[in-house]
Design a protein around this motif. Structure first.
Motif, PDB file in Angstrom:
ATOM      1  N   LEU A 283     -10.154  15.378  32.316  1.00  0.00           N
ATOM      2  CA  LEU A 283      -9.026  14.892  32.267  1.00  0.00           C
ATOM      3  C   LEU A 283      -9.325  14.088  33.901  1.00  0.00           C
ATOM      4  O   LEU A 283      -8.526  12.770  33.839  1.00  0.00           O
ATOM      5  N   SER A 284      -8.859  14.541  35.289  1.00  0.00           N
ATOM      6  CA  SER A 284      -8.771  13.660  35.765  1.00  0.00           C
ATOM      7  C   SER A 284      -9.992  12.801  36.539  1.00  0.00           C
ATOM      8  O   SER A 284      -9.807  11.725  37.276  1.00  0.00           O
ATOM      9  N   LEU A 285     -11.253  12.380  35.477  1.00  0.00           N
ATOM     10  CA  LEU A 285     -12.016  11.698  35.762  1.00  0.00           C
ATOM     11  C   LEU A 285     -11.866  10.224  35.411  1.00  0.00           C
ATOM     12  O   LEU A 285     -12.474   9.979  34.618  1.00  0.00           O
ATOM     13  N   GLY A 286     -10.678  10.542  34.080  1.00  0.00           N
ATOM     14  CA  GLY A 286     -10.680   9.206  33.243  1.00  0.00           C
ATOM     15  C   GLY A 286     -10.961   9.914  31.858  1.00  0.00           C
ATOM     16  O   GLY A 286     -11.549   8.618  31.190  1.00  0.00           O
ATOM     17  N   ALA A 287     -12.211  10.434  32.293  1.00  0.00           N
ATOM     18  CA  ALA A 287     -12.434  11.290  31.116  1.00  0.00           C
ATOM     19  C   ALA A 287     -12.296  11.720  29.629  1.00  0.00           C
ATOM     20  O   ALA A 287     -11.220  11.714  29.664  1.00  0.00           O
TER      21      ALA A 287
ATOM     22  N   ASP B 185      -9.410   9.901  42.208  1.00  0.00           N
ATOM     23  CA  ASP B 185      -7.988   9.131  42.201  1.00  0.00           C
ATOM     24  C   ASP B 185      -9.441   8.039  40.362  1.00  0.00           C
ATOM     25  O   ASP B 185     -10.128   7.399  41.089  1.00  0.00           O
ATOM     26  N   ALA B 186      -8.453   8.153  39.177  1.00  0.00           N
ATOM     27  CA  ALA B 186      -9.764   7.361  38.503  1.00  0.00           C
ATOM     28  C   ALA B 186      -9.078   6.720  37.875  1.00  0.00           C
ATOM     29  O   ALA B 186      -9.764   6.197  37.041  1.00  0.00           O
ATOM     30  N   GLY B 187      -7.630   5.521  38.235  1.00  0.00           N
ATOM     31  CA  GLY B 187      -7.111   4.659  37.771  1.00  0.00           C
ATOM     32  C   GLY B 187      -6.642   4.761  36.630  1.00  0.00           C
ATOM     33  O   GLY B 187      -6.468   4.205  36.011  1.00  0.00           O
TER      34      GLY B 187
END
Length: 575
Positions: A125-129, A199-201
């Motif tokens: 989740l921290s990668l925006g995946a 910080d994956a936006g």
């Protein structure tokens, strides 16, 4: 003409002005306002985290040394919020550099609950995946359905689910199948691990997870949950619990300020109840989660965990609570720190509520009604509603709006039965890869159109039954839940379920599947007479079957389709 009804939460009106300001005033943790959410108005928490990883970062900063995870099979081992944050950052680095995972990619996992499984969620989740939570009990063919629908870039697992992942069509076609142990070792081996999550936006309405519906009928659909959904879950539950604690009757149990709140972590991570507990409730409120020993749920093991770890809350389904409270060694274990009981998915029989009062006086009991598509949010039954309307599923939960509508979508007035609709920040994004099903489930103004029938009376929601469970006997609608309530009040019945069976003339007849209490001797006539003493004749079961246990799925719901088949050896007998 009666006015259509919308249930909304007004629990903070029970607080005096000072307490209300402290909890819900400007700048307070539970300050609320109405905002546009994906084109529709919704009541949201003004001071919310911007996305899921921010909740772990906040816990690592605010309560770094508090225990996040404890382990029943390793009592000397514990993971703090600061350590979990550090490990999650390392996991994210390995996922990005070793497997090419980035924003919007899907990462699938089939595994029992465990440290590595939880860290995979945080790293992904921290990668925006997007985390794809596969049911760890699925067969390779069922796993292929979930994998084929979501198209993950990698498959992670442990134990027996890892073996089944390796047998899937996706594995044969080259999708990497990776052991969680291997991923963990790679994260620990980093020479210069990152100090913070990437910080994956991430936007709060970006998808965070795909969670499969229970699948009690048909093939499971992939409900797509947003970061907003998870953040909202923690806050709405926190507000409801805080108000209940402040407005409860004298003698209500309280957690001392010096004691960390603690809960057993038994609900699977592939279900909203498990994922939200680990990703939202725990970091937001410094809740310690205790992972039970591997294997099937056991009442005495749960009591021992309560004693050894000072659990302050129990979560589960009514069957679990029955078994714990009636266990012959109950009194040998210290349950004095348990202040709250939380459940969902099944109702509490009046006899169970009386048993709670006898064995755990002063404990606060909350039963929630919701579904995967609403992140488990909908209504709460506790406090005054539980005392005055114990057969209901309660009033609207904080920030949630509930309506009962007819099949044309028109809201209905008090007392009329229709389809339950739910609106709020917990409503999911839609079904992954299934626009038709999404359009059927979500109205244009983002109300979730459930499969449940209900009615609103006296400010609370009563469930009549799920549409697929409705029995139509000779033109009469029979709602199984009403008969089930009556059955479990019998002193000789431990559990019961009601289904419809085909009948040439009537269309359907009522059948009761009954689990007797240990030592009880029941006959079909006794069961029928018990129901007939309280309900209309057309609701009295024409058939009674006795079994040793009912078939539950992993979320605590009876799989009624399995009751339509003859019982397997050792599962009881039919009369």
């Amino acid at each position: 003409m009666p006015t259509p009804l919308t249930l909304a939460w007004h629990g903070d009106e029970l607080l005096d002005g000072g307490l209300r300001e402290l909890l819900c005033g400007p700048g307070a943790m539970f300050e609320r306002r109405v905002e546009d959410v994906l084109g529709a108005p919704a009541e949201v928490f003004a001071q919310r985290a911007p996305h899921v990883p921010a909740m772990l970062a906040g816990a690592a900063s605010g309560t770094p040394d508090q225990t996040y995870l404890a382990f029943a099979d390793a009592p000397d081992r514990a993971v703090t919020f600061a350590e979990a944050h550090r490990l999650a950052a390392a996991y994210a680095h390995v996922l990005a550099t070793g497997y090419g995972i980035g924003k919007g990619d899907r990462v699938a996992v089939a595994a029992p609950n465990g440290l590595e499984h939880i860290l995979l969620w945080w790293g992904t989740l921290s990668l925006g995946a997007i985390m794809v939570g596969l049911n760890g009990w699925w067969t390779p063919g069922e796993l292929d359905h979930g994998i084929g629908l979501t198209g993950p870039s990698a498959l992670f697992g442990s134990g027996k689910p890892l073996v089944r992942l390796a047998e899937t069509r996706a594995a044969a076609e080259g999708v990497p199948v990776v052991s969680l142990d291997e991923l963990h070792a790679a994260a620990l081996a980093l020479e210069d691990p990152p100090a913070a999550l990437p910080d994956a936006g991430i936007h709060e309405d970006d998808p965070a997870a795909i969670m499969f519906t229970s699948g009690t009928t048909g093939r499971p659909k992939g409900a797509t949950m947003s970061h907003r959904n998870f953040v909202h879950f923690g806050l709405f539950g926190g507000l409801g619990g805080a108000v209940a604690a402040l407005t409860g009757p004298p003698g209500r149990r309280q957690v001392p300020e010096s004691v960390q709140r603690a809960s057993v972590f038994a609900n699977p991570l592939f279900h909203v109840s498990g994922a939200c507990l680990a990703l939202a409730n725990a970091p937001l409120f410094a809740l310690k989660l205790v992972l039970p020993p591997p294997g099937r749920w056991d009442a005495e093991a749960a009591l021992k965990l309560t004693h050894d770890h000072g659990l302050t809350q129990w979560t589960g389904v009514p069957t679990h609570f029955w078994q714990m409270l009636t266990h012959p060694r109950f009194a040998e274990y210290d349950t004095s720190r348990v202040v709250t009981i939380g459940s969902g998915g099944a109702t509490f029989a009046p006899e169970l509520l009386r048993l709670f009062e006898e064995k755990l006086p002063g404990v606060a009991i909350t039963n929630g009604y919701g579904m995967t598509e609403t992140t488990g949010t909908g209504t709460f039954l506790n406090g005054r509603e539980m005392d005055g309307h114990p057969a209901s599923v309660g009033a609207a939960a904080p920030t949630i709006w509930v309506q009962v509508r007819d099949e044309d979508g028109n809201p209905l007035p008090e007392g009329e039965v229709g389809r339950v609709h739910i609106s709020g920040a917990g409503v999911f994004l839609g079904y992954w890869g299934d626009e038709k099903a999404t359009a059927e489930a979500l109205t244009p103004d983002r109300w979730y159109r459930s499969s449940d029938f209900g009615r609103i009376e006296d400010g609370v929601l009563y469930l009549e039954s799920r549409m697929r469970d409705l029995i139509i006997r000779g033109g009469e609608n029979v709602y199984p839940i009403e008969i089930e309530y009556r059955l479990v009040e019998h002193p000789g019945i431990a559990d019961a379920c009601v289904i419809g069976v085909p009948h040439t003339v009537l269309g359907q007849e009522v059948k009761a599947v009954v689990v007797p209490r240990d030592g009880a001797s029941l006959t079909e006539r006794e069961v029928r007479d018990w129901v007939a003493a309280a309900l209309a004749p057309f609701k009295v079961p024409a058939h009674v079957e006795f079994r040793d246990a009912l078939p539950y799925n992993e979320t605590g719901k009876v799989i009624k389709r399995l009751l339509e088949d003859p019982p397997a050896a050792g599962q009881g007998h039919a009369i």
